[in-house]
Scaffold this active site. Structure first.
Site, PDB file in Angstrom:
ATOM      1  N   ARG A  70     -13.715 -37.173 -34.910  1.00  0.00           N
ATOM      2  CA  ARG A  70     -12.617 -36.255 -35.192  1.00  0.00           C
ATOM      3  C   ARG A  70     -11.632 -36.256 -34.019  1.00  0.00           C
ATOM      4  O   ARG A  70     -11.977 -36.578 -32.899  1.00  0.00           O
ATOM      5  CB  ARG A  70     -13.165 -34.849 -35.411  1.00  0.00           C
ATOM      6  CG  ARG A  70     -14.147 -34.833 -36.580  1.00  0.00           C
ATOM      7  CD  ARG A  70     -14.419 -33.458 -37.065  1.00  0.00           C
ATOM      8  NE  ARG A  70     -14.775 -32.545 -35.999  1.00  0.00           N
ATOM      9  CZ  ARG A  70     -14.533 -31.239 -36.020  1.00  0.00           C
ATOM     10  NH1 ARG A  70     -13.916 -30.708 -37.051  1.00  0.00           N
ATOM     11  NH2 ARG A  70     -14.917 -30.466 -35.037  1.00  0.00           N
ATOM     12  N   LYS A 119     -26.790 -35.184 -30.592  1.00  0.00           N
ATOM     13  CA  LYS A 119     -26.108 -35.624 -31.809  1.00  0.00           C
ATOM     14  C   LYS A 119     -26.818 -36.826 -32.438  1.00  0.00           C
ATOM     15  O   LYS A 119     -26.918 -37.887 -31.839  1.00  0.00           O
ATOM     16  CB  LYS A 119     -24.657 -35.963 -31.450  1.00  0.00           C
ATOM     17  CG  LYS A 119     -23.755 -36.084 -32.641  1.00  0.00           C
ATOM     18  CD  LYS A 119     -22.350 -35.632 -32.274  1.00  0.00           C
ATOM     19  CE  LYS A 119     -21.345 -36.137 -33.292  1.00  0.00           C
ATOM     20  NZ  LYS A 119     -20.054 -35.460 -33.179  1.00  0.00           N
ATOM     21  N   ARG A 137     -23.684 -20.872 -26.696  1.00  0.00           N
ATOM     22  CA  ARG A 137     -23.740 -20.335 -25.335  1.00  0.00           C
ATOM     23  C   ARG A 137     -25.165 -20.355 -24.831  1.00  0.00           C
ATOM     24  O   ARG A 137     -26.079 -19.906 -25.511  1.00  0.00           O
ATOM     25  CB  ARG A 137     -23.231 -18.895 -25.352  1.00  0.00           C
ATOM     26  CG  ARG A 137     -22.289 -18.577 -24.227  1.00  0.00           C
ATOM     27  CD  ARG A 137     -21.865 -17.132 -24.298  1.00  0.00           C
ATOM     28  NE  ARG A 137     -22.959 -16.234 -23.979  1.00  0.00           N
ATOM     29  CZ  ARG A 137     -23.098 -15.025 -24.509  1.00  0.00           C
ATOM     30  NH1 ARG A 137     -22.246 -14.577 -25.391  1.00  0.00           N
ATOM     31  NH2 ARG A 137     -24.113 -14.266 -24.159  1.00  0.00           N
TER      32      ARG A 137
HETATM   33  P1  ATP Z   1     -17.031 -31.122 -32.490  1.00  0.00           P
HETATM   34  O1  ATP Z   1     -18.105 -30.149 -32.159  1.00  0.00           O
HETATM   35  O2  ATP Z   1     -15.670 -30.550 -32.458  1.00  0.00           O
HETATM   36  O3  ATP Z   1     -17.335 -31.934 -33.710  1.00  0.00           O
HETATM   37  P2  ATP Z   1     -17.772 -33.402 -30.908  1.00  0.00           P
HETATM   38  O4  ATP Z   1     -17.848 -33.438 -29.420  1.00  0.00           O
HETATM   39  O5  ATP Z   1     -19.036 -33.537 -31.670  1.00  0.00           O
HETATM   40  O6  ATP Z   1     -16.984 -32.110 -31.259  1.00  0.00           O
HETATM   41  P3  ATP Z   1     -16.522 -35.375 -32.575  1.00  0.00           P
HETATM   42  O7  ATP Z   1     -15.113 -35.797 -32.568  1.00  0.00           O
HETATM   43  O8  ATP Z   1     -17.068 -34.662 -33.759  1.00  0.00           O
HETATM   44  O9  ATP Z   1     -16.748 -34.515 -31.283  1.00  0.00           O
HETATM   45  O10 ATP Z   1     -17.427 -36.655 -32.323  1.00  0.00           O
HETATM   46  C1  ATP Z   1     -17.041 -37.639 -31.401  1.00  0.00           C
HETATM   47  C2  ATP Z   1     -17.940 -37.517 -30.194  1.00  0.00           C
HETATM   48  O11 ATP Z   1     -19.256 -37.941 -30.539  1.00  0.00           O
HETATM   49  C3  ATP Z   1     -17.543 -38.444 -29.064  1.00  0.00           C
HETATM   50  O12 ATP Z   1     -16.596 -37.834 -28.231  1.00  0.00           O
HETATM   51  C4  ATP Z   1     -18.878 -38.668 -28.332  1.00  0.00           C
HETATM   52  O13 ATP Z   1     -19.152 -37.626 -27.429  1.00  0.00           O
HETATM   53  C5  ATP Z   1     -19.899 -38.575 -29.426  1.00  0.00           C
HETATM   54  N1  ATP Z   1     -20.359 -39.890 -29.868  1.00  0.00           N
HETATM   55  C6  ATP Z   1     -19.695 -41.055 -29.877  1.00  0.00           C
HETATM   56  N2  ATP Z   1     -20.439 -42.051 -30.392  1.00  0.00           N
HETATM   57  C7  ATP Z   1     -21.614 -41.485 -30.732  1.00  0.00           C
HETATM   58  C8  ATP Z   1     -22.791 -41.981 -31.320  1.00  0.00           C
HETATM   59  N3  ATP Z   1     -22.947 -43.242 -31.712  1.00  0.00           N
HETATM   60  N4  ATP Z   1     -23.789 -41.094 -31.529  1.00  0.00           N
HETATM   61  C9  ATP Z   1     -23.670 -39.798 -31.171  1.00  0.00           C
HETATM   62  N5  ATP Z   1     -22.582 -39.284 -30.607  1.00  0.00           N
HETATM   63  C10 ATP Z   1     -21.561 -40.113 -30.391  1.00  0.00           C
HETATM   64  C1  BTN Z   2     -17.718 -37.125 -35.678  1.00  0.00           C
HETATM   65  O1  BTN Z   2     -18.803 -36.626 -35.363  1.00  0.00           O
HETATM   66  O2  BTN Z   2     -16.672 -36.852 -35.108  1.00  0.00           O
HETATM   67  C2  BTN Z   2     -17.655 -38.044 -36.851  1.00  0.00           C
HETATM   68  C3  BTN Z   2     -18.093 -39.429 -36.524  1.00  0.00           C
HETATM   69  C4  BTN Z   2     -18.009 -40.333 -37.749  1.00  0.00           C
HETATM   70  C5  BTN Z   2     -18.398 -41.752 -37.446  1.00  0.00           C
HETATM   71  C6  BTN Z   2     -18.404 -42.598 -38.688  1.00  0.00           C
HETATM   72  S1  BTN Z   2     -19.092 -44.214 -38.437  1.00  0.00           S
HETATM   73  C7  BTN Z   2     -18.523 -44.730 -40.008  1.00  0.00           C
HETATM   74  C8  BTN Z   2     -17.112 -44.152 -40.156  1.00  0.00           C
HETATM   75  N1  BTN Z   2     -16.132 -45.018 -39.537  1.00  0.00           N
HETATM   76  C9  BTN Z   2     -15.539 -44.426 -38.502  1.00  0.00           C
HETATM   77  O3  BTN Z   2     -14.669 -44.960 -37.799  1.00  0.00           O
HETATM   78  N2  BTN Z   2     -16.010 -43.188 -38.326  1.00  0.00           N
HETATM   79  C10 BTN Z   2     -17.026 -42.860 -39.312  1.00  0.00           C
END
Ligand code: ATP
Ligand code: BTN
Length: 246
Positions: A42, A107, A244
């Site tokens: 996102r 995650k 938190r």
């Molecule tokens: P939010 O809580 O707003 O969703 P978020 O930190 O989870 O915030 P996202 O944009 O949802 O952010 O997810 C992208 C983030 O996920 C990246 O900034 C990184 O920290 C993490 N990320 C990137 N690749 C992976 C992966 N393969 N597996 C798990 N986490 C990843």
């Molecule tokens: C998030 O947590 O912000 C969402 C991550 C979504 C990742 C998947 S991988 C398959 C698809 N292609 C992308 O480029 N993003 C989604």
């Protein structure tokens, strides 16, 4: 139209590929890749997508009713992933509003929903799912937040990736039809069962500002309900929410 399931070795992003192919595709179409060179999360954040043992999958679903009827879709997709994980014998993951699948605060999977079309006419959703099965160490080092994979959750014996892909495709195929007919209401009870924020002290950053509150579930549209320290109840449509530590 093109095939219902396209599998690539390397692609920029499976979601971008569906957006490009959009006009020629059926009502339901899947794209998977072994690795992505520009996987995204996102707000333009990167999704690390090395080759090996993970799932990078997107599905295009068309809706006739317009995106006014799609509230709660990303939460419903979270429930669909929980069903797929359950089929694979994984019961230790939960959902963090609005779109994360976590296990033990790390995650495990991410969901990216992108809508196009009309508010009350035909529209489409491209739903991207990244599910970690066996991550190389480099992702743990570069993610910037705790990450986990199915290997870690199963003591080194994750489900076969083809089985995992099949379970996710089946859960999305069935779940998206249910969502089309009944909306988020058909998923609300299961969402509540997997809701990791209920009863937790949260720090919320939304258009109102930054404040602390306790999670009280989600409403019928999938918005987050919280109670603030002064006792007032607030509904949050989109926000950064962190749990938190206390
Ligand atoms: P939010 O809580 O707003 O969703 P978020 O930190 O989870 O915030 P996202 O944009 O949802 O952010 O997810 C992208 C983030 O996920 C990246 O900034 C990184 O920290 C993490 N990320 C990137 N690749 C992976 C992966 N393969 N597996 C798990 N986490 C990843
Ligand atoms: C998030 O947590 O912000 C969402 C991550 C979504 C990742 C998947 S991988 C398959 C698809 N292609 C992308 O480029 N993003 C989604």
């Amino acid at each position: 139209s093109l095939g219902m399931l396209d599998v690539h070795w390397e692609i920029d992003s499976t979601s971008s590929e569906l957006a490009r192919q959009h006009p020629v595709l059926d009502d339901l179409a899947f794209v998977m890749a072994e690795t992505q060179s520009a996987g995204r999360g996102r707000r333009g954040r990167p999704w690390l997508s090395p080759p090996g043992m993970n799932l990078y999958l997107s599905v295009l679903k068309r809706f006739h009713a317009g995106f006014a009827s799609l509230s709660g879709l990303s939460l419903a997709v979270g429930v669909m992933l929980m069903r797929a994980l359950d089929d694979l014998g994984i019961r230790t993951a939960g959902l963090k509003w609005p779109n994360d699948v976590l296990a033990g605060n790390a995650k495990l999977a991410g969901i990216l929903v992108e809508l196009s079309g009309e508010y009350s006419g035909p529209c489409a959703a491209v739903i991207g799912v990244g599910l970690n099965i066996r991550l190389p160490d480099s992702v743990h080092e570069r993610a910037g937040q705790p990450v986990t994979d199915l290997a870690e959750l199963t003591g080194g014996l994750p489900p076969d990736r083809n089985r995992a892909a099949a379970a996710v495709v089946a859960a999305l195929t069935e779940g998206l039809l249910t969502f089309e007919r009944h909306g988020f209401a058909a998923f609300a009870q299961e969402y509540a069962a997997h809701d990791l924020l209920r009863g937790q002290s949260l720090r919320i950053l939304d258009p109102r500002g930054e404040y602390e509150a306790v999670g009280e579930g989600v409403d019928a549209r999938g918005a987050l309900r919280v109670r603030r320290a002064d006792g007032s109840q607030v509904t949050v449509d989109s926000a950064e929410v962190s749990v938190r530590r206390s």
